[in-house]
Design an enzyme around this catalytic site. Sequence first.
Site, PDB file in Angstrom:
ATOM      1  N   SER A 238       0.810  -1.213   0.000  1.00  0.00           N
ATOM      2  CA  SER A 238       0.000   0.000   0.000  1.00  0.00           C
ATOM      3  C   SER A 238       0.847   1.270   0.000  1.00  0.00           C
ATOM      4  CB  SER A 238      -0.951  -0.048   1.196  1.00  0.00           C
ATOM      5  OG  SER A 238      -2.100   0.674   0.895  1.00  0.00           O
ATOM      6  N   HIS A 379      -7.840  -5.596   0.401  1.00  0.00           N
ATOM      7  CA  HIS A 379      -6.587  -4.847   0.461  1.00  0.00           C
ATOM      8  C   HIS A 379      -5.758  -5.357   1.648  1.00  0.00           C
ATOM      9  CE1 HIS A 379      -4.137  -1.238  -0.030  1.00  0.00           C
ATOM     10  NE2 HIS A 379      -4.231  -1.003   1.269  1.00  0.00           N
TER      11      HIS A 379
END
Length: 400
Positions: A238, A379
């Site tokens: 990320s 995610h």
Amino acid sequence: MNFKIISLIVAISFWALFPVATHAQKTNYDESKVPSYTLPDPLVFNNGKQVKNERQWQKKRRKEIIEIFAQEMYGHVPAKTKGIHFNVVSEKTVYNGLAIRKVVRIFLDSSDKHWFDVLIHLPAAPNGPVPVFVGLNFQGNDATLDDRASRRWPYEQIVKAGYGVATAWRDSVEPDGKETKIYQAENVCRDGGIRAWYNQGGDWGAISAWSWGLSRIMDYLETDPVVDVSKVTVIGHSRLGKAALWAGANDIRFAMVISNNSGCCGAAISRRVFGESFRTIIKNYPHWFTKEFYKYTNKEAEFPADQHWLAALAAPRPLYITSATKDRWADPKGEWLTAWHVSPVYALFGFKGVGNEMPKPNTPDQQGRVGYHLRSGKHDIISYDWGQFIRFADRHYYKK
Ligand code: GCU
């Protein structure tokens, strides 16, 4: 008419007059609404001439591209501080004798005042120097050992595969804005982060500061006889995946670059404006970037590069990009497109990139020098992802 009604009429007429403006402010998750765009070509010099061979890329074009991202997006990454030195704080055997766990303190100058800690796991009985994954973590080194973040750092799995892994807490290098206070106890960079202490008058964002920290970990690894310094992979998830791509671009000592779900201003093509956009990232995370970047709010198409240029800076080293099916905010298709659009740069070196079709979930594409997988799920970075990184690294480091 009372005031409320008048305001309502004014608001409705405004929406009627400026439907496009209001629409542009919404996050787009609709493929049919992706604007048509033309990607800038990484193989054209700033002066308009074509890059013809690997030498021109290595000697000149790389530098031009680094300068664009330094100037317009992340800010410049300064050189290493003078007097940097290291101290092993603790060392013990873990996982039934399988691994050595040690904490190394990186002192950033010749004093003992400025430092951050790196948590390192290495195979206990390697046949020779070992390859190592290096990445920052979100919640503190200790958190990677307990419920808070251990799923993201499957140390035993990595060490069993013959790899070492080194991590440091993001905020011990540079605090991440308001999220920092929660873990104040572990915040060893008492001067408020590397940028405040080692400013050098520069305007660099947190992403540049984190990638600077990754390079300092590399400085230590170069001194550790157990580590094979020719096989150190920089990795990040990320926002820390954005930092890993940028660190890999700036520091060619990293032999492989992995971006996990890095999304906007990481591996995703910005001009698609799908999921997170320049507008939202600048609004929510201004401290990640140089102030120069703010002028690109709502102006993805005006940015002189796109993110495939950043990813291409990994060439000719192996590059791996991942997405997750439910991570629409990071734009999986845009991340895959980046993997695909770096092909001409890898071709300069005679290497193949990813295949011509975005792979289905959980079917990694690892045939070329550039790899990609789309994991089903949200995610995150989990054991499945690490399994693929190890497979990809085995392939390139050991031709397995
Ligand atoms: C937010 C942010 C992303 C970032 C992510 C993360 O979602 O918008 O750009 O990648 O946080 O770091 O987890």
